[in-house]
Each structure stands twice: as structure tokens, then as C-alpha cells.
Design a protein around this motif. Structure first.
Motif, short mmCIF file in Angstrom:
data_model
loop_
_atom_site.label_atom_id
_atom_site.label_comp_id
_atom_site.label_asym_id
_atom_site.label_seq_id
_atom_site.Cartn_x
_atom_site.Cartn_y
_atom_site.Cartn_z
N VAL A 82 25.11 12.26 25.64
CA VAL A 82 24.54 13.45 25.63
C VAL A 82 24.62 13.64 27.49
N PRO A 83 24.44 14.93 27.50
CA PRO A 83 24.73 15.00 28.72
C PRO A 83 23.63 14.48 29.60
N GLU A 84 22.80 14.32 29.76
CA GLU A 84 21.98 13.88 30.51
C GLU A 84 21.52 12.63 30.46
N THR A 85 22.81 11.83 29.64
CA THR A 85 22.81 10.21 29.94
C THR A 85 23.76 10.20 31.13
N SER A 86 23.41 8.89 32.40
CA SER A 86 24.06 9.50 33.69
C SER A 86 25.70 8.27 33.74
N ALA A 87 26.12 9.17 34.68
CA ALA A 87 27.97 8.49 34.79
C ALA A 87 28.23 7.37 34.19
N ASN A 88 29.23 7.35 33.76
CA ASN A 88 29.45 6.15 32.90
C ASN A 88 30.46 5.00 34.09
N ILE A 89 30.47 5.89 35.05
CA ILE A 89 31.15 4.67 36.38
C ILE A 89 30.77 5.37 37.45
N GLY A 90 30.37 4.28 38.72
CA GLY A 90 29.83 4.27 39.46
C GLY A 90 30.37 3.17 40.58
N GLY A 91 29.96 3.40 42.31
CA GLY A 91 30.65 2.29 42.92
C GLY A 91 29.55 2.21 44.59
N LEU A 92 29.48 2.09 45.10
CA LEU A 92 28.97 1.86 46.91
C LEU A 92 29.77 0.97 47.64
N ASP A 93 29.49 1.59 49.21
CA ASP A 93 30.99 1.23 49.57
C ASP A 93 30.41 0.44 51.05
N ALA A 94 30.72 -0.39 51.25
CA ALA A 94 30.63 -1.44 51.83
C ALA A 94 29.52 -2.07 52.03
N ALA A 95 29.10 -2.75 50.77
CA ALA A 95 27.35 -3.31 49.83
C ALA A 95 28.41 -4.75 49.59
N SER A 96 27.21 -4.81 48.65
CA SER A 96 26.97 -5.62 48.09
C SER A 96 25.70 -5.97 47.22
N VAL A 97 25.87 -6.28 45.78
CA VAL A 97 24.68 -7.05 44.91
C VAL A 97 23.82 -8.06 45.19
N SER A 98 23.27 -8.39 44.31
CA SER A 98 22.30 -9.69 43.74
C SER A 98 22.87 -10.14 42.73
N ARG A 99 22.79 -10.95 42.12
CA ARG A 99 22.86 -11.66 40.34
C ARG A 99 21.66 -10.94 39.89
N THR A 100 20.75 -10.69 39.90
CA THR A 100 19.70 -10.52 39.32
C THR A 100 19.40 -9.19 39.25
N ALA A 101 19.29 -8.00 40.82
CA ALA A 101 18.90 -6.79 40.33
C ALA A 101 19.75 -5.91 39.31
N ASN A 102 18.85 -5.34 39.18
CA ASN A 102 19.14 -4.50 37.69
C ASN A 102 20.59 -3.00 38.59
N GLY A 103 21.80 -3.99 37.55
CA GLY A 103 23.10 -2.81 37.57
C GLY A 103 23.28 -3.20 39.69
N ILE A 104 23.63 -1.55 39.71
CA ILE A 104 23.59 -1.66 41.53
C ILE A 104 22.99 -1.26 42.03
N ASP A 105 21.48 -1.27 41.63
CA ASP A 105 19.93 -1.30 42.39
C ASP A 105 19.85 -1.99 43.44
N GLU A 106 19.48 -1.64 44.83
CA GLU A 106 19.00 -2.43 45.30
C GLU A 106 20.12 -3.72 46.15
N PRO A 107 20.94 -2.83 46.43
CA PRO A 107 22.59 -3.41 47.41
C PRO A 107 21.96 -3.40 49.06
N LEU A 108 22.80 -4.90 48.62
CA LEU A 108 22.74 -6.14 49.78
C LEU A 108 23.65 -4.98 51.17
N ALA A 109 22.97 -5.45 52.53
CA ALA A 109 23.58 -4.74 53.20
C ALA A 109 24.90 -6.20 53.98
N GLY A 110 25.35 -6.35 54.74
CA GLY A 110 26.17 -7.17 55.07
C GLY A 110 27.67 -7.54 54.19
N ALA A 111 28.13 -6.73 53.55
CA ALA A 111 29.75 -7.28 52.85
C ALA A 111 30.99 -8.21 53.25
#
Length: 304
Positions: free
Chosen positions: A68-97
Motif C-alpha cells: 500500500v503506498p501509505e505504508t512506511s518505507a522498508n529501509i531506514g537509518g540514523l547517522d552517528a547514533a545508537s538505539v536501545s534494546r527495548t525501544a520500538n524500532g529506531i525510535d528514541e535514538p541514543l547519542a554518543g555513538a
């Protein structure tokens, strides 16, 4: 007698030097071999995940939600960041990569219902069942975090029936860098025209003119127009290091990820693509290091 003692001491010193040198060479070669195995393994896991990105099971009845066109992309990313184990997807990125390491996120619709049939696996090797909705798509997220022993490691984050999990893929990571090949042609021809980091792709999305009377409608329009759905290739660079004192004495080295030309032009605004040992803490120097790079073409369209 004194002459004999002196000669004996000289022989002992020479033998000790040979033993120390042989031991250092053994450690160097052993760590080099381990890094080669670890780097190839990491690239194999990432390559498999990227090639499965945007997978849709066209044998299923009905229109797959991921198309469906309204579906979000199947690929994404963040620069100079990390993520937590429990956060949803790549929401709430962590600094200090770690040295500006990136985050690579991949999604796919899965196969098999109600249980996975094993033809689609996440980055941890677990099967992903067919998604009944957009939100049920599988995840494979690669990021760098510091382990319990203080060593940075490349981790694979995924979502199971019991929630989010993350496992280490390889340890001793100095930097993990990702570039995205964007097909800018209209109509799209599947050939990348520009290679951008995640921040640059998000900047292009920020310049889009979105339609819709509400925030939800504008979010749907963003999903239709996002440049993330124009990603056709992914470039990955990984710098690994061995144990302490695993490299003979020498001048501090410099390592370029994603190619020397890109590192030279982007080192100032894409943190982590150029790593200089001179800038690393003393304890991180004199270690054997290897750069691993690969270019991966998406087998499936990045989005509807």
C-alpha cells in the motif's frame, strides 16, 4: 668462568628476544585471522538482511499490506547514533555513538501463517511469519553498542512474539558506516544516481511538500513520497580491531571506510568514515585492524 657466564647471559637474552618476537607474531597473526572471520561473518549477516528487505509474499491472498503506498518505507537509518534494546524500532535514538557509528534498519513482510515457514529470517536467524498488517512486518536493525566487558560490538536488534531483543554479531567494532544509493530518475530505473548517508536522505524528506489537512494525512503523504523508497543499493563499511598489543610497534595508522575518496570529502560532516589511531585513547592503539566493505543491491523494491 666469567666469560662463560657472559656468553650464557647473551645467549639467554637472544633466546628470550626470539621467544618474545615469536609470541608477538603469533598474537598478530591469530588476531588477524579472527578479524577476517568476524568481518566476513558480519558482512554475510548484513547482506542477507538487506537482500530480504522489502520482501512481500505475492502468493498470499489479498493485497499485501506492505504494498500500500501509505505504508512506511522498508529501509531506514540514523547517522552517528545508537538505539536501545527495548525501544520500538529506531525510535528514541541514543547519542554518543561509538566513533559516529550508524544505524541500519530493514523491514520485510515475512512468510508463513500463522507460524513462520523459515524462508524469511531476521538478523538473529529466527523465522518471520507473514504480516497481517503494516505494523507486523519483521525487523532487522544493526547498530553498535558497548558490551559488558567495555568492548563495542555490532548488534542485531529484532522483534519476536515476546518483544524486542538484541544479540551481538561481532565484537571489537571501531566504526560502522552506511551509505544509501538513491535512484533519483523519474521514472525510476533501479540504478543509483546519488549515494547519501541517512542524515542527507532525511534532509531530502524534510524538503518535500506534503499534502493533507491533518498531521496524519501529511504523514501518509510522506510515506508515499519519501526518498527512502528510492533506495536501491546499500554501501556498508565496518572497521574491526583485535585485542590489546596485537600489532607490532609502529606509527599510528589511518583507516578510511566507504572508500578513501568519500572519506576525504565527507570526513568533516559524516563522523566515523575516517578513523585515525592518533585520536583514539592510548589503550585502543597498537591493535591489529581491518576494514571490511561491501555494496549490496536490494532485490525488492524499496516501497510501493
Amino acid at each position: 668462568m666469567f666469560v662463560a657466564l657472559l656468553v650464557g647471559m647473551l645467549v639467554t637474552l637472544a633466546a628470550s628476544a626470539l621467544v618474545v618476537n615469536a609470541s608477538a607474531n603469533y598474537v598478530h597473526h591469530a588476531e588477524s585471522a579472527r578479524l577476517n572471520d568476524s568481518g566476513r561473518y558480519a558482512l554475510a549477516i548484513i547482506t542477507q538482511a538487506v537482500r530480504q528487505a522489502a520482501f512481500v509474499n505475492w502468493d498470499a491472498s489479498g493485497v499485501p499490506p506492505a504494498t500500500v503506498p501509505e505504508t512506511s518505507a522498508n529501509i531506514g537509518g540514523l547517522d552517528a547514533a545508537s538505539v536501545s534494546r527495548t525501544a520500538n524500532g529506531i525510535d528514541e535514538p541514543l547519542a554518543g555513538a561509538v566513533n559516529g557509528s550508524d544505524v541500519l534498519a530493514l523491514r520485510y513482510a515475512g512468510s508463513g501463517a500463522p507460524d513462520a515457514d523459515g524462508s524469511v529470517l531476521n538478523c538473529a536467524g529466527f523465522g518471520v511469519a507473514a504480516a497481517g498488517s503494516e505494523a507486523q512486518r519483521g525487523w532487522s536493525i544493526f547498530y553498535v553498542a558497548v558490551g559488558g566487558d567495555g568492548e563495542p560490538e555490532l548488534r542485531c536488534k529484532y522483534k519476536s512474539a515476546h518483544g524486542w531483543g538484541a544479540d551481538a554479531v561481532v565484537r571489537g567494532v571501531d566504526s560502522f558506516q552506511v551509505l544509501y544509493g538513491i535512484d533519483t530518475d523519474t521514472p525510476a530505473d533501479g540504478i543509483p544516481n546519488r549515494y547519501l548517508n541517512a542524515g542527507a536522505v532525511n534532509t531530502l524528506d524534510g524538503d518535500l511538500v506534503l499534502e493533507g489537512a491533518t498531521a496524519a494525512m501529511r504523514a501518509q503523504d510522506l510515506n508515499r513520497k519519501t526518498w527512502w523508497k528510492r533506495v536501491v543499493t546499500v554501501e556498508v563499511g565496518l572497521l574491526l580491531h583485535g585485542e590489546a598489543h596485537s600489532r607490532p610497534d609502529g606509527e599510528p595508522a589511518q583507516y578510511d571506510l566507504l572508500g578513501a575518496a568519500y572519506a576525504a570529502s565527507a570526513a568533516g560532516n559524516d563522523q566515523g568514515v575516517r578513523i585515525s589511531e592518533r585520536l583514539l585513547p592510548e589503550g585502543q592503539r597498537r591493535r591489529v585492524r581491518r576494514v571490511f566493505e561491501t555494496s549490496i543491491a536490494l532485490r525488492n523494491a524499496g516501497g510501493a
